[in-house]
Design a protein around this motif. Structure first.
Motif, PDB file in Angstrom:
ATOM      1  N   ALA A1251       0.841  -1.190   0.000  1.00 26.35           N
ATOM      2  CA  ALA A1251       0.000   0.000   0.000  1.00 26.35           C
ATOM      3  C   ALA A1251       0.882   1.248   0.000  1.00 26.35           C
ATOM      4  CB  ALA A1251      -0.933   0.009   1.211  1.00 26.35           C
ATOM      5  N   VAL A1261      -0.128   3.021   7.076  1.00 22.37           N
ATOM      6  CA  VAL A1261      -0.860   1.785   6.814  1.00 22.37           C
ATOM      7  C   VAL A1261      -0.182   0.645   7.552  1.00 22.37           C
ATOM      8  CG1 VAL A1261      -1.717   2.532   4.578  1.00 22.37           C
ATOM      9  CG2 VAL A1261       0.487   1.402   4.705  1.00 22.37           C
ATOM     10  N   LEU A1277      -6.811  -4.069   5.731  1.00 24.19           N
ATOM     11  CA  LEU A1277      -5.695  -3.141   5.683  1.00 24.19           C
ATOM     12  C   LEU A1277      -6.018  -2.025   6.658  1.00 24.19           C
ATOM     13  CD1 LEU A1277      -3.024  -2.208   4.337  1.00 24.19           C
ATOM     14  CD2 LEU A1277      -4.438  -0.908   2.727  1.00 24.19           C
ATOM     15  N   LEU A1295      -3.067   0.354  -3.905  1.00 22.24           N
ATOM     16  CA  LEU A1295      -2.586  -0.984  -3.599  1.00 22.24           C
ATOM     17  C   LEU A1295      -1.960  -1.528  -4.876  1.00 22.24           C
ATOM     18  CD1 LEU A1295      -2.538  -3.099  -1.296  1.00 22.24           C
ATOM     19  CD2 LEU A1295      -4.541  -4.149  -2.373  1.00 22.24           C
TER      20      LEU A1295
END
Length: 1414
Positions: A1251, A1261, A1277, A1295
């Protein structure tokens, strides 16, 4: 015939016939002649209002004591047509003073308005003398006339004559203007003779106050200022009349309920007779026998409107009537009883009609028009389709009409009106179905034989609002008392429009209303409705009407913005270019980039770009080195010295762009490699070299940079394309998008002008450029509330931030090469700049394919016959099917030499066989009968085939003999104009029909548009008015005399740009096809060529000429690029504020009349794109409404901006990219961590993904590295957002597959950040311009009794660092926080926030430090 019903006393209204006398008198006295048919087909312009004053008539032609009259009419000199109504003055007696000419004083003022803004429109004034005959009757003699032009040459209002002007008079009568020899201009016409010493004194000026009564006064109807206009208040004591400053009478709201229509003798018999007559008429027009298909009734409509004797005050409302039996089955409330009408033989309206434009004037009346919508029953199986067949052609017929004028003192009443029909003038200006024959009898009297319409009329809201309101109120709710019903038809306060029904009927979706809407009685500024509507009565009426519950409909404000406009600030082409210093050039040379060599293998030196004013395209066209080897070298990429630090500097990048009409290029990933002392804008911000990346992810050890070559050789271009390529280099810019190679996020865009690639007679050129890579950030849409939305001009465009991310170093080079002539290539028609396409003479037109054309030595053409089997594949296949399988198939296209050689070999073989036999005995050839039979069958096949294709081949050759080919190099949005020379080859006259098989090519029908294009192209051919006639199918026709030649104007214009949806250019994936190899242009674009056929046919469909237009698409200029990121599967609605028009490049200089009106067109027809004029001095906005696709689709389209109404050439072309992303709304606090999770769905194959975010300092993230996304699995996520500033912002999250570098998914995070509460504020002063910085301390007291762990963060980490990012303090203790302020290079004031968060990262306190850099 009216009767009162119910308990309330009501006044009978009668049939309305006595009260129609005043309306009929006004209607008959003001009948007008319509304009010419050609004028009515042109879209109406904004009407222009005039005030014409006729002062006095003076001249030697006047007789003492004679009475004179002036008459004014409107005249169309282009079509020799009088229109409108003739105005007549009162009689005036001429008097003559001693030694003076006779004079007749009129002092009359005439008002009128017209939308026919054409130079040929004029006002004709006639002088008429009145004398007495012997029998005492009056005799009118025309003494002369004069012509007053109304509009100038540019369709603008003629220079106003505010002061008295002299109008010269001509002998004779104005009927002389209808003579065929009368031609414009009148001053040069030899048939008109000026009256000496005679003139008319007059004035002519615009009259703006007349615009307020456009809805009461029809166009082209001159009226005197003293004439009474129904709907206006009379003016007492004012000699200028009521039209100088018109005042409107107050309207009254009327309600029509329980409306029903009865037809004689019954509804079934009436409709049966109507359908039989229409079906017979259909068969008669088609000249066909009865086919069993009849006509069926699709819909019955009733048009209801208010008419003031002159025109409809407002567009009539359209209501759908249904048979009473059908309405009774639907459980309709309020339908009148059928006891007085028979068993359901009436048409009823199931709701009431609201008329808010009624005025208490005897000339005002309510007009009813009954209209039937019919269609053929062939496709419906003999049944009515109830409006479901949209694509079926519908026929609308007016069958009856009626008019009722209410009494001034009458209140509510029941009214019965007789319907009218037949050949008599009515307010609807349409043909009406005949009335019943006079021999028929009727129980209700002869005036009822055509049928009746009956209804209940009332004024005000009355009891309907009470009933509706009570039905929705609950126990204990207070009901607002309704207004008291008006006892008579008196002036009420102005009301707004009420609902007219739930919506349109189904058939209205396919059938347009027969008339255009007119203006309302109430001026538009008061918010009245402007258009008609249809009351759809198939809705469920069991529930109360919400419009009746809440009273009248809310009044719409004149302008309610949907979105706050954004400023039109984007990537300007070529605006970011700086010249490199010698030191930077030396560093680039030392980096070891590939050397650029000319055709003699000599290095090409770096030169400065030439002055644009000194560039000559003629010099380029005359260059002997017509071959161009275009070289693009991408060298380095560096961070901008003033760039933002909120985003992470990329490790790898890739580029996307498109050069000319070559395929779009997506380069491989390039790694940024640092080199000490590298080139850059400053020593502190060095540029990093671009190095290719191997398959394993390691940087390549070869030469740095990326080099691409494009071979542009005229031998491989289309005919005449070389000039367009040179024009492309001179006018266009190359736009390059820079993407992060790991996150697939857009870094920014750059643009460089291609003009330095023009060699100007040199063998090779090479220039270096340093381009600013910038990105544009738009703020989210804001909602305008309160009075700000109602105040015009209060909206300001949102701030659009252009952030410079870095600088791209680029080298452009062009190496010239000699070009060999391609054999057989004929010169292009484009090489001739003439826009006249001549007719073919029939000589030298040989069909290609059946002849071989060789270049003879003398320049002529030699043709040689070829075998049919060699040129026709179909015949060859037929013959081959007859040959035995063991026999080898002959070649498809054998040469003549090979065939002759085979024949000689067969003859020698026969001779040798005879010699071997001896004795002169003829040998027996084996199989000869079979071979002969087979050859005979082949000859029969050939003969049959020739007979079968003879007619087609002859027709094809004849068509080619009359065919002319015209090549058009089309550019998006730009109209290509040319004229085709059409000649009538026959000795008799013909009407030629022009058929075009493509909508982008059209015949110019409007002479104003034709004249406009001829002025742009400097064409000297004449323009002919009224040249074309439009058929019912909208195909133009032109009349040709024997052997006459005319020029037909054509215009080709395309707004389509493919592809409309790009396959995620860049983020969707990386290609590896772009390398240092040479990319020839070849014939890659040949598939885009379009061929359009234009046929000129006489009667019977026989063509006399064919025009074949070959369209070669060319690249277009992109002046500005916009990128929008929007949630998927939603509509993007944006308003873009245009800059002042004179600041746009390409606008004409010295335009008259202030700011021009802007026009826009979009390349995608599914996108709504429009602009609105807000008045003089107001800014103009472009409104866009785009449907987004699924994530991660990118939609690409173009918008062309024009300043001329004919859309000849755009002054700007904007390029738009719409990125569709998954949306996630986040509400958070500045400095505080907000946690959320995203659901990831796996693809059919497992992937290693990671990510990436556009703001890594504010969004984190988990997991933060690469991880495995299982196939078809689901995984969370986790995302943490800690914004640094308050307000609304966008953050992008991608992504990415780290192995294939493909975009798996993408999100758009919409942040709504709140400012935390400031508990303490500090202020310090620091020196600016460098230095070592400053250390400070502040204290913080733990308010809790137990020990706590705290974390520190700030919104400006570039200006403030903490000694410790976290600390632990006991309960009630004080802790000292160490701060270090970094130096600033510029002076000013900065506010730095210090956030103190707890162990869960929630904000405990926030300190504000105001730093003043001096």
């Amino acid at each position: 015939m009216a009767s009162g019903r119910g308990s309330a006393p009501r006044t009978p209204a009668g049939t309305g016939a006595p009260r129609c006398s005043e309306w009929e008198r006004v209607f008959r006295q003001n009948l007008a002649v319509p304009p010419h048919d050609r004028r009515r087909r042109v879209p109406p312009a904004r009407p222009a209002a005039f005030c014409c004053g006729l002062r006095h008539l003076e001249g030697a032609a006047l007789s003492q004591g004679a009475a004179y009259q002036l008459r004014l009419s409107l005249f169309d000199a282009t079509y020799h047509h009088f229109f409108g109504r003739t105005w007549r003055s009162s009689l005036r007696v001429a008097h003559a003073a001693p030694s003076c000419l006779a004079k007749a004083v009129f002092n009359e003022t005439i008002y009128f308005h017209t939308s026919l803004s054409h130079p040929g429109i004029a006002a004709v004034v006639e002088v008429v003398a009145t004398t007495k005959k012997e029998d005492g009757s009056s005799q009118h003699l025309s003494c002369g006339f004069g012509v007053i032009p109304l509009f100038g040459s540019g369709s603008e209002v003629k220079d106003v004559a505010t002061k008295d002007r002299v109008l010269k008079l001509y002998h004779g009568t104005p009927r002389a203007l209808l003579h065929p020899r009368f031609q414009e201009p009148m001053e040069k016409n030899k048939y008109l003779t000026v009256m000496e010493k005679s003139h008319l004194q007059y004035t002519l000026k615009p009259h703006q106050p007349l615009e307020t009564i456009f809805h009461l006064l029809p166009e082209n109807l001159p009226v005197s200022g003293l004439q009474n206009i129904p709907g206006l208040l009379p003016v007492c004591g004012d000699t200028s009349g009521c039209l100088q400053k018109p005042r409107l009478m107050k309207p009254v709201t009327c309600y029509l309920e329980r409306l029903s229509v009865c037809l004689y003798p019954s509804l079934e018999e009436f409709e049966e007779e109507l359908l039989d007559l229409l079906n017979s008429d259909r068969l008669l027009q088609a000249n066909a026998a009865p086919d069993g298909d009849g006509m069926v009734v699709r819909e019955r409509r009733l048009h209801v409107g208010v008419h003031n004797g002159l025109c409809f005050v407002q567009a009539p409302q359209v209501a759908v009537l249904v048979p009473e039996a059908e309405a009774a089955r639907g459980g309709c409330m309020g339908v009148p009883s059928s006891g007085a009408r028979g068993a359901g033989q009436a048409l009823v309206l199931r709701s009431r009609i609201h008329l808010s434009e009624m005025v208490p004037h005897p000339a005002f009346g309510i007009c009813f028009q009954l209209e039937y919508v019919l269609c053929s029953a062939g496709r419906a199986g003999g049944k009515a389709l109830a409006g479901s067949a949209r694509g079926e052609a519908a026929d609308m017929r007016s069958v009856r009409w009626a008019l009722w004028s209410p009494e001034l003192g009458a209140g509510e009443a029941d009214v019965v009106l007789p319907l009218r029909g037949g050949a008599r003038r009515g307010p609807c200006q349409t043909l009406v179905y005949r009335a019943p024959p006079g021999s028929r009898s009727s129980r209700k009297g002869k005036h009822m034989e055509s049928g009746t319409v009956q209804f209940h009329v009332s004024t005000g809201s009355e009891e309907h609002a009470v009933t509706a309101a009570q039905s929705l109120c609950k126990d204990g709710d207070e009901v607002e008392k309704p207004p008291t019903p008006s006892p008579s038809l008196v002036a009420l306060p102005t009301t707004v429009a009420s609902p007219r029904g739930p919506g349109l009927s189904m058939s209205q979706l396919s059938v347009s209303p027969p008339r255009a809407g007119r203006r309302s009685l109430v001026p538009p500024a008061r918010g009245s409705r402007q258009d008609g509507a249809i009351t759809h009565l198939e809705a469920d009426l069991s529930l109360p009407d919400p419009g009746h519950c809440t009273g009248d409909q809310l009044q719409a404000v004149p302008f309610t913005p949907l979105q706050v406009p954004i400023a039109a600030v984007g990537l300007q082409a070529g605006s970011s270019h700086t010249v490199l210093s010698r030191a930077s050039l030396a560093h680039l040379h030392a980096a070891g980039f590939p050397e650029i060599l000319d055709r003699n293998q000599e290095p090409v030196e770096v030169s400065e770009p030439a002055d644009p004013a000194s560039v000559s395209l003629q010099l380029e066209e005359a260059d002997p080195l017509q071959g161009n080897e275009i070289i693009l070298q991408f060298l380095a990429f560096g961070r901008d010295a003033q760039g933002s630090v909120e985003w992470t500097w990329p490790r790898t990048i890739f580029l996307t762009f498109q050069f000319y009409r070559f395929p779009p290029v997506t380069t491989p990933r390039l790694q940024l490699v640092s080199r000490e002392g590298g080139p850059g804008s400053g020593l502190a911000v060095p540029a990093q070299l671009l190095v290719r990346v191997n398959q394993d992810g390691t940087p390549s050890t070869g030469l740095p940079g990326l080099q691409l070559k494009y071979m542009v050789d005229p031998a491989f271009l289309r005919a005449g394309e070389q000039r367009w390529f040179l024009r492309y280099l001179a006018e266009h810019s190359l736009q390059v998008d820079v993407w992060d190679g790991d996150s697939l996020l857009l870094v920014g865009s750059a643009a460089v002008k291609l003009e330095p690639l023009l060699r100007q007679g040199r063998a090779a050129v090479r220039t270096h450029h340093e381009l600013e890579v910038a990105t544009t950030e738009y703020e989210p849409d804001a909602t305008v509330m309160g009075q700000e939305a109602l105040r015009h001009g209060a909206l300001r465009p949102l701030g659009v931030h252009v952030v410079v991310r870095g600088r791209l170093h680029l080298c452009l080079a062009n190496v010239g090469h000699p070009c060999e002539d391609t054999p057989g290539q004929l010169p292009s028609p484009l090489l001739s700049r003439s826009r006249i396409v001549p007719m073919p003479d029939g000589a030298g037109n040989v069909p290609a394919g059946s002849w071989v054309s060789l270049n003879a030595a003398g320049g002529g053409r030699v043709s040689r016959a070829r075998r049919l089997v060699d040129v026709d594949a179909e015949l060859a296949a037929a013959l081959r099917s007859r040959w035995p399988e063991a026999r080898v198939a002959p070649p498809a296209a054998a040469s003549e030499a090979a065939a002759a050689r085979r024949r000689k070999l067969r003859r020698m073989a026969l001779v040798r066989q005879q010699e071997d036999a001896g004795g002169g005995r003829t040998p027996q050839l084996t199989g000869w009968p079979e071979q002969r039979a087979r050859l005979m069958r082949d000859l029969q096949i050939i003969d049959a085939y020739r007979e079968h294709t003879k007619g087609e081949s002859i027709s094809q050759m004849l068509s080619q003999a009359i065919t002319v080919t015209r090549t058009v190099h089309a550019v998006l949005g730009t109209a290509e104009f040319f004229e085709f020379t059409l000649k009538n080859p026959y000795g008799i006259q013909h009407t030629v029909t022009i058929e075009v098989d493509h909508p982008e090519l059209s015949v110019i029908l409007d002479p104003r548009e034709w004249r406009h294009f001829k002025e742009l192209t400097k064409s000297v051919t004449p323009v002919e008015e009224e040249m074309f006639h439009l058929r019912d199918d909208l195909r133009p026709q032109v009349y040709l005399r024997p052997n006459e030649t005319v020029r037909i104007p054509f215009k080709y214009q395309t707004f389509s740009a493919d592809p409309a949806v790009v396959a995620a250019q860049g983020p969707a994936g990386l290609g590896a096809g772009a390398d240092t190899a040479v990319h020839p242009i070849g014939k890659s674009g040949a598939g885009q060529t379009k061929h359009i056929q234009v046929s000129f046919q006489v009667s019977g469909g026989k063509p006399i000429a064919l025009l074949r237009v070959k369209v070669e698409p060319q690249p277009h200029v992109v002046d500005q690029t916009f990128r929008f990121y929007h949630p998927e599967l939603t509509f993007l609605k944006k308003s873009i504020r245009l800059p002042p028009w004179h600041t746009l490049p390409g606008t004409p200089v010295g335009m008259q009349g202030g700011e021009p009106e802007m026009y826009v067109r979009c390349s995608d027809p599914d996108i709504i794109c429009e602009t609105k004029t807000m008045g003089p001095g107001e800014p103009q906005d472009i409104f866009l409404k785009v449907a987004g696709g699924p994530s991660p689709q990118i939609k690409k389209f173009f918008v062309a901006i024009y300043t001329d109404p004919w859309l000849a050439a755009p002054i700007q072309i904007w390029q738009f990219y719409l990125h569709s992303l998954q949306r996630l709304d986040v509400s958070c606090t500045t400095g505080q961590l907000t946690r959320l999770s995203l659901l990831l769905r796996g693809t059919p194959a497992p992937r290693r993904v990671q990510a990436f975010t556009s703001h890594p300092q504010e969004l984190e993230v988990d997991p933060d590295g690469a991880f495995l996304l299982p196939a078809n699995g689901i995984q969370d996520l986790y995302v943490g957002v800690r914004p640094r500033r308050a307000g609304s912002r966008f953050i992008y999250l991608n992504l990415v597959d780290v192995e294939s570098h493909q975009l798996v998914s993408s999100w758009l995070l919409c942040l709504a950040c709140r400012q935390p509460l400031i508990s303490k504020a500090f202020e310090i002063s620091l020196p600016a311009g460098g230095g070592r910085g400053c250390n400070k301390r502040i204290t913080y007291t733990n308010p809790y009794p137990s020990p706590r762990l705290y974390f520190l963060c700030t919104n400006r980490p570039d200006l403030l660092q903490f000694k410790e990012d976290s600390f632990e303090v006991a309960g009630g203790e004080v802790y000292t926080i160490g701060l270090r302020f970094a130096p600033s290079q510029s002076t000013g004031e900065e506010e730095i926030l210090i956030h103190i968060n707890d162990h869960e990262d929630k904000n405990e306190e926030t300190f504000c430090v105001k730093v003043l850099y001096q």
